[in-house]
Design an enzyme around this catalytic site. Structure first.
Site, PDB file in Angstrom:
ATOM      1  N   GLU A  76      32.466 100.268  71.729  1.00 13.58           N
ATOM      2  CA  GLU A  76      32.654 100.530  70.291  1.00 13.58           C
ATOM      3  C   GLU A  76      33.235  99.287  69.499  1.00 13.58           C
ATOM      4  OE1 GLU A  76      34.832 104.191  70.030  1.00 13.58           O
ATOM      5  OE2 GLU A  76      36.642 103.167  70.609  1.00 13.58           O
ATOM      6  N   CYS A  86      52.566  84.226  44.766  1.00 10.24           N
ATOM      7  CA  CYS A  86      53.822  83.500  44.529  1.00 10.24           C
ATOM      8  C   CYS A  86      54.864  83.803  45.734  1.00 10.24           C
ATOM      9  CB  CYS A  86      54.700  84.058  43.382  1.00 10.24           C
ATOM     10  SG  CYS A  86      53.570  83.981  42.045  1.00 10.24           S
ATOM     11  N   TYR A 130      38.009  92.687  59.261  1.00 11.07           N
ATOM     12  CA  TYR A 130      39.449  92.798  59.033  1.00 11.07           C
ATOM     13  C   TYR A 130      39.815  91.552  57.901  1.00 11.07           C
ATOM     14  CZ  TYR A 130      39.246  95.289  63.373  1.00 11.07           C
ATOM     15  OH  TYR A 130      38.916  96.137  64.320  1.00 11.07           O
TER      16      TYR A 130
HETATM   17  C1  LIG Z   1      40.142  99.011  66.388  1.00  9.18           C
HETATM   18  C2  LIG Z   1      39.348  99.828  67.346  1.00  9.18           C
HETATM   19  C3  LIG Z   1      38.045  99.212  67.963  1.00  9.18           C
HETATM   20  C4  LIG Z   1      37.271  98.057  67.265  1.00  9.18           C
HETATM   21  O1  LIG Z   1      38.231  96.830  67.784  1.00  9.18           O
HETATM   22  P1  LIG Z   1      37.547  95.502  67.644  1.00  9.18           P
HETATM   23  O2  LIG Z   1      38.790  94.351  68.087  1.00  9.18           O
HETATM   24  O3  LIG Z   1      37.417  95.335  66.346  1.00  9.18           O
HETATM   25  O4  LIG Z   1      36.521  95.247  68.282  1.00  9.18           O
HETATM   26  C5  LIG Z   1      37.416 100.113  68.827  1.00  9.18           C
HETATM   27  N1  LIG Z   1      38.156 101.319  69.189  1.00  9.18           N
HETATM   28  C6  LIG Z   1      39.070 101.578  68.916  1.00  9.18           C
HETATM   29  C7  LIG Z   1      39.849 102.840  69.353  1.00  9.18           C
HETATM   30  C8  LIG Z   1      39.951 100.786  67.868  1.00  9.18           C
HETATM   31  O5  LIG Z   1      41.250 101.254  67.435  1.00  9.18           O
END
Ligand SMILES: *Cc1c(COP(=O)(O)O)cnc(C)c1O
Length: 375
Positions: free
Chosen positions: A253, A325, A353
């Protein structure tokens, strides 16, 4: 490109020049009707996501929506990924509204009872108590237990130890609770962000040493803001996982490594000055639109297009700051470059991000406009 000049690339004495931005981005950036603006290169995202998909073979790819939930990006990604990882009721509503019926994996620490009731393809359970609350809903559920493995992570940008998931004792506490309605499908983990393919394969070997028939190995594929041209080795990761699979169902993921490269934050130089010997370029907007360099403590890669005719500096260390600022509003420090008032600044790697983690309302400056390059 105004003034007929060539883009002045950032060059640091100790580094190679950064990768070249696609010409279509450089063509459009100076003529955007309003800046600051976000510019997304959708054909580039399409190509990149297709390449990742090919490299991963039989391993399922879910996009971690928290990296950037922009609907235009999600529509491109939907053509390549097997599903979406969502970590809140808000992300769940957003994704299922855009793509009814698409598989979602529901994660996140601190799920509410309402979130535990949301329909899902998989739910990533973070603790034994959360599993008990899931059982109490009386609904069916397909669970991956989120394991927080005790593995050293060297060189990671951000490790996810601490409160995320459970240790082996927590997993053992969960196992007897499963039954007909709430089914244990396997393990989930997300160890750290900023990992190379080799490190992720070491993690995979450990998790695939368990009996579970389904494993989600999480995201965290490395993205180098210092060296934008160096990319995560998807081919090596895909091949490595294929060798470890042995009939099991694997899933990843990724977030950042999918969308970081397709986004640009485009703005203009509004002032150039020297204060006690230090040269500064002040741009419209600021890190309340692009918080990434502040949260990660890096220099955001950038290219300055010579569209300005105002006063400036030439070929000296320059720090690029925004309109806020606060001394924290810094995009990049002491970059050897040249800038004039009116120049166009294109910040690269602003697709993940970036806008969605930024504190937009701080100081009440205008919000950026959003533009999409299409095939
Ligand atoms: C943030 C997150 C991701 C994605 O992480 P990346 O560093 O953007 O690839 C995948 N799984 C979980 C559980 C996350 O918290």
């Amino acid at each position: 490109m105004g003034q007929g000049g060539r883009p002045r690339r950032r060059v640091r004495a100790d580094r190679e020049p950064a990768r070249v931005i696609p010409p279509r981005v450089l063509d459009v950036a100076p003529s955007l009707p309003e800046t600051p603006a976000y510019l997304y290169d959708l054909p580039a995202l399409d190509e990149h996501a297709a390449a990742v998909r090919r490299a991963m073979g039989a391993t399922e790819v879910y996009y971690a929506v928290k990296a950037n939930p922009d609907a235009e990006l999600l529509r491109v990604l939907a053509g390549h990924v097997d599903g979406f990882e969502v970590s809140s009721g808000g992300e769940h509503a957003h994704v299922t509204g855009l793509f009814p019926g698409t598989p979602v994996a529901l994660g996140g620490p601190g799920k509410t009872d309402a979130e535990l009731r949301l329909p899902h393809h998989r739910i990533h359970v973070e603790s034994p108590n959360e599993l008990r609350r899931l059982l109490a809903t009386g609904l069916e559920a397909d669970v991956l237990l989120r394991l927080n493995p005790d593995l050293p992570v060297e060189g990671a940008a951000l490790t996810m130890s601490g409160p995320f998931g459970m240790d082996e004792a927590g997993v053992a506490e969960c196992l007897p609770l499963f039954g007909e309605r709430v089914r244990l499908r396997g393990l989930h983990t997300h160890l750290a962000s900023g990992l190379a393919a080799g490190q992720l394969l070491t993690l995979a070997e450990t998790l695939l040493g368990t009996e579970h028939e389904e494993v989600n190995l999480g995201g965290g594929m490395a993205v180098s803001y210092d060296r934008p041209e160096s990319r995560f080795d998807w081919a090596a990761y895909g091949a490595g996982l294929a060798a470890l699979r042995r009939g099991r169902r694997l899933r990843i993921e990724p977030g950042r490594a999918l969308t970081a490269y397709c986004g640009y934050y485009v703005t203009r130089v509004v002032d150039v000055k020297r204060v006690r010997g230090e040269a500064y370029a002040i741009v419209l907007g600021g890190t309340h639109h692009l918080r990434t360099p502040v949260t990660k403590g890096h220099d955001q890669p950038l290219t300055i297009l010579p569209t300005g005719a105002g006063p400036g500096v030439t070929g000296e260390p320059l720090t690029v700051v925004g309109q806020l600022c606060t001394p924290k509003d810094v995009f990049s420090r002491n970059i050897v470059t040249s800038a004039r008032v009116g120049d166009t600044v294109v910040f690269e790697m602003a697709g993940a991000y970036a806008w969605n983690i930024s504190h937009h309302d701080f100081l009440m400056h205008p919000k950026p406009s959003f533009h999409y390059l299409r095939a």
